[in-house]
Design a protein around this motif. Structure first.
Motif, PDB file in Angstrom:
ATOM      1  N   VAL A 160       2.472   5.062   4.766  1.00 17.48           N
ATOM      2  CA  VAL A 160       1.622   5.027   3.552  1.00 17.48           C
ATOM      3  C   VAL A 160       0.767   6.171   3.482  1.00 17.48           C
ATOM      4  CG1 VAL A 160      -0.554   3.655   3.030  1.00 17.48           C
ATOM      5  CG2 VAL A 160       1.375   2.442   3.846  1.00 17.48           C
ATOM      6  N   SER A 161       0.422   6.559   2.413  1.00 20.21           N
ATOM      7  CA  SER A 161      -0.665   7.663   1.893  1.00 20.21           C
ATOM      8  C   SER A 161      -1.816   7.301   1.212  1.00 20.21           C
ATOM      9  CB  SER A 161       0.262   8.811   1.397  1.00 20.21           C
ATOM     10  OG  SER A 161       0.432   8.384   0.027  1.00 20.21           O
ATOM     11  N   HIS A 162      -2.674   8.202   0.978  1.00 18.32           N
ATOM     12  CA  HIS A 162      -3.759   7.651   0.243  1.00 18.32           C
ATOM     13  C   HIS A 162      -3.411   7.688  -1.223  1.00 18.32           C
ATOM     14  CE1 HIS A 162      -7.763   8.607  -1.849  1.00 18.32           C
ATOM     15  NE2 HIS A 162      -8.227   7.700  -1.002  1.00 18.32           N
ATOM     16  N   GLU A 163      -2.491   8.443  -1.807  1.00 13.80           N
ATOM     17  CA  GLU A 163      -1.925   8.486  -3.328  1.00 13.80           C
ATOM     18  C   GLU A 163      -0.805   7.596  -3.595  1.00 13.80           C
ATOM     19  OE1 GLU A 163      -3.358  10.114  -5.499  1.00 13.80           O
ATOM     20  OE2 GLU A 163      -4.701  10.689  -4.039  1.00 13.80           O
ATOM     21  N   GLY A 164      -0.268   7.178  -2.354  1.00 14.28           N
ATOM     22  CA  GLY A 164       0.690   6.016  -2.582  1.00 14.28           C
ATOM     23  C   GLY A 164       2.244   6.788  -3.164  1.00 14.28           C
ATOM     24  N   ASN A 165       2.951   5.987  -3.865  1.00  9.74           N
ATOM     25  CA  ASN A 165       4.278   6.634  -4.289  1.00  9.74           C
ATOM     26  C   ASN A 165       4.319   6.710  -5.844  1.00  9.74           C
ATOM     27  OD1 ASN A 165       6.670   6.615  -5.483  1.00  9.74           O
ATOM     28  ND2 ASN A 165       7.786   5.471  -3.727  1.00  9.74           N
ATOM     29  N   THR A 168       0.695  -1.098  -0.075  1.00  6.30           N
ATOM     30  CA  THR A 168      -0.015  -0.201  -0.053  1.00  6.30           C
ATOM     31  C   THR A 168       0.747   1.148   0.177  1.00  6.30           C
ATOM     32  OG1 THR A 168      -1.540  -1.226   1.309  1.00  6.30           O
ATOM     33  CG2 THR A 168      -2.062   1.068   1.148  1.00  6.30           C
ATOM     34  N   GLY A 182      -0.881   3.178  -2.462  1.00  9.64           N
ATOM     35  CA  GLY A 182      -1.792   4.034  -1.686  1.00  9.64           C
ATOM     36  C   GLY A 182      -3.058   3.351  -1.450  1.00  9.64           C
ATOM     37  N   THR A 183      -3.777   3.983  -0.302  1.00  9.67           N
ATOM     38  CA  THR A 183      -5.119   3.567   0.097  1.00  9.67           C
ATOM     39  C   THR A 183      -5.896   3.462  -0.815  1.00  9.67           C
ATOM     40  OG1 THR A 183      -5.332   5.485   1.235  1.00  9.67           O
ATOM     41  CG2 THR A 183      -4.451   3.750   2.704  1.00  9.67           C
ATOM     42  N   LYS A 184      -6.049   4.408  -1.845  1.00  6.05           N
ATOM     43  CA  LYS A 184      -6.899   4.671  -2.711  1.00  6.05           C
ATOM     44  C   LYS A 184      -7.276   3.554  -3.616  1.00  6.05           C
ATOM     45  CE  LYS A 184      -3.510   6.228  -6.384  1.00  6.05           C
ATOM     46  NZ  LYS A 184      -2.855   7.088  -7.011  1.00  6.05           N
ATOM     47  N   SER A 230       0.401   5.281   8.810  1.00  9.00           N
ATOM     48  CA  SER A 230       0.460   6.637   8.314  1.00  9.00           C
ATOM     49  C   SER A 230       1.750   7.331   8.040  1.00  9.00           C
ATOM     50  CB  SER A 230      -0.631   7.561   8.766  1.00  9.00           C
ATOM     51  OG  SER A 230      -0.214   7.681  10.222  1.00  9.00           O
ATOM     52  N   ASN A 272      -6.368   3.941   7.737  1.00  4.90           N
ATOM     53  CA  ASN A 272      -4.894   4.010   7.852  1.00  4.90           C
ATOM     54  C   ASN A 272      -4.316   3.810   9.174  1.00  4.90           C
ATOM     55  OD1 ASN A 272      -2.231   4.148   7.182  1.00  4.90           O
ATOM     56  ND2 ASN A 272      -2.017   5.747   5.713  1.00  4.90           N
TER      57      ASN A 272
END
Ligand code: SF4
Length: 359
Positions: A252-257, A197, A201-203, A249, A246
């Motif tokens: 991990v971010s919502h958008e990811g790498n 993730t 990202g978590t998205k 955090s 999350n």
């Protein structure tokens, strides 16, 4: 180092476990930890024993070695023995049983099998041995794939004609989709994998949570990371929530790498993939794009295999969460880490391996 030590604090772990028990009360829930690294932590730190018995933890399909089909090992053995290629691989793959033999046994029969820490070591070997075909065994989920993409880019930049990748790469969201669509294991909530993730990202789970009305929480790999994820999941489950949250955090971010995602987009395309125990799942894998076909061992070699799963192994059911390692009649008898029958006993991310070492 100190930071990670804090994420193992026993007093905080007890507090979190008590908070989880408070939230869960008399409800009965099943939670799947998707990643094999998380399974390892759960067994090693005996987290199950800290939780109420009506909260069931089930291991999922996120161990890359475990879900790699036996045919892949047979292909690697074939390339090493029949095509004389120098096989470069992460070490945990060399003892995974193939139909006739594993890579360690292939080495004993004369194949050149080189365990590496980085795929770039395979590039160096290809540059130093221009007359020898060098094949890197590229397995894993979204975590390892950007690094494999970078070495293919480097091979192109260096004009290498003797380097290729035998790819068996998997995507987590379609695998979870297939598990949920099949209703397997009656899972009420998922601890999504931290490293994967961090890339996607978590998205990547937003739609799954909504479509199946199921909560997901991304978790790390330390005991407190996982207990925090279970706490958040419990809060969702008791309210019939479907939040995508999350608990990792710091990584991990919502958008990811986004840089890693750009590498994936340039080099690879989604394709159907076979996972051990789960069968073929639509879009659950990656293939190398046509523009980089010269680095795809499946295209550049004529590979012949005749693969069969080892009799008696229930690795597939364990990866779906419908069976536990101790349900396997071979567990701890004919199948041990020293003499593994199936892939789940080999890797330290495998549920059978973790259960054998720590249960
Ligand atoms: Fe397969 Fe061994 Fe696990 Fe049984 S204990 S499921 S044989 S890996």
């Amino acid at each position: 180092m100190n930071l990670l030590k804090n994420f193992k604090d026993p007093a905080l772990a007890q507090k979190l476990a008590a908070a989880i028990a408070d939230v869960v009360g008399d409800w009965t829930f099943s939670i799947m930890e998707v990643c094999g690294g998380q399974t390892h932590t759960i067994y090693k730190y005996r987290l199950r024993e800290m939780l109420p018995p009506n909260l069931r933890l089930v291991s999922g399909p996120g161990c890359p070695v475990c879900v790699t089909p036996i045919e892949y090992i047979d292909k690697a053995v074939f390339l090493g023995l029949e095509k004389g290629a120098s096989i470069h691989t992460f070490g945990d793959l060399v003892r995974v049983p193939g139909t006739a033999m594993n890579l360690e046994q292939a080495a004993a029969e004369g194949a050149d099998i080189q365990p590496v820490y980085s795929p770039f070591q395979a590039i160096i070997a290809a540059k130093e041995n221009p007359d020898r075909q060098v094949v890197f065994l590229g397995i894993g989920f979204e975590t390892t794939l950007p690094g494999i993409g970078l070495v293919i880019q480097e091979a192109r930049k260096s004009g290498l004609k003797n380097f290729s990748v035998l790819l068996s790469a998997k995507r987590v969201p379609p695998v979870l989709d297939a598990l949920l669509a099949g209703g397997k294991a009656g899972i009420d909530g998922f601890i999504t994998p931290g490293h994967v993730t961090a890339i996607i990202g978590t998205k990547a789970y937003d739609n799954l949570c909504k479509r199946y009305n199921v909560p997901m929480v991304v978790g790390g790999f330390e005991p407190l990371d996982l207990l925090a994820a279970i706490h958040l999941l419990s809060l969702e489950m008791v309210t019939n929530g479907s939040g995508n949250r999350n608990a990792y955090s710091r990584v991990v971010s919502h958008e990811g790498n986004l840089k890693a995602q750009a590498v994936l987009e340039e080099l690879f395309e989604e394709k159907d993939a076979e996972l051990r125990g789960l069968g073929t799942i639509a879009n659950a894998g990656y293939g190398i794009r046509e523009a980089y076909a010269e680095f795809d061992a499946d295209r550049t070699f004529d590979i012949v295999t005749d693969s069969r799963e080892p009799p008696g192994c229930i690795c597939g059911e364990i990866l779906c969460g419908t069976q536990q390692p101790t349900d396997c009649p071979l567990f701890g008898k004919t199948c041990t880490p020293d003499s593994p029958v199936g892939a789940c006993m080999v890797s330290n991310e495998g549920a059978c391996n973790a259960a054998f070492l720590y249960a």
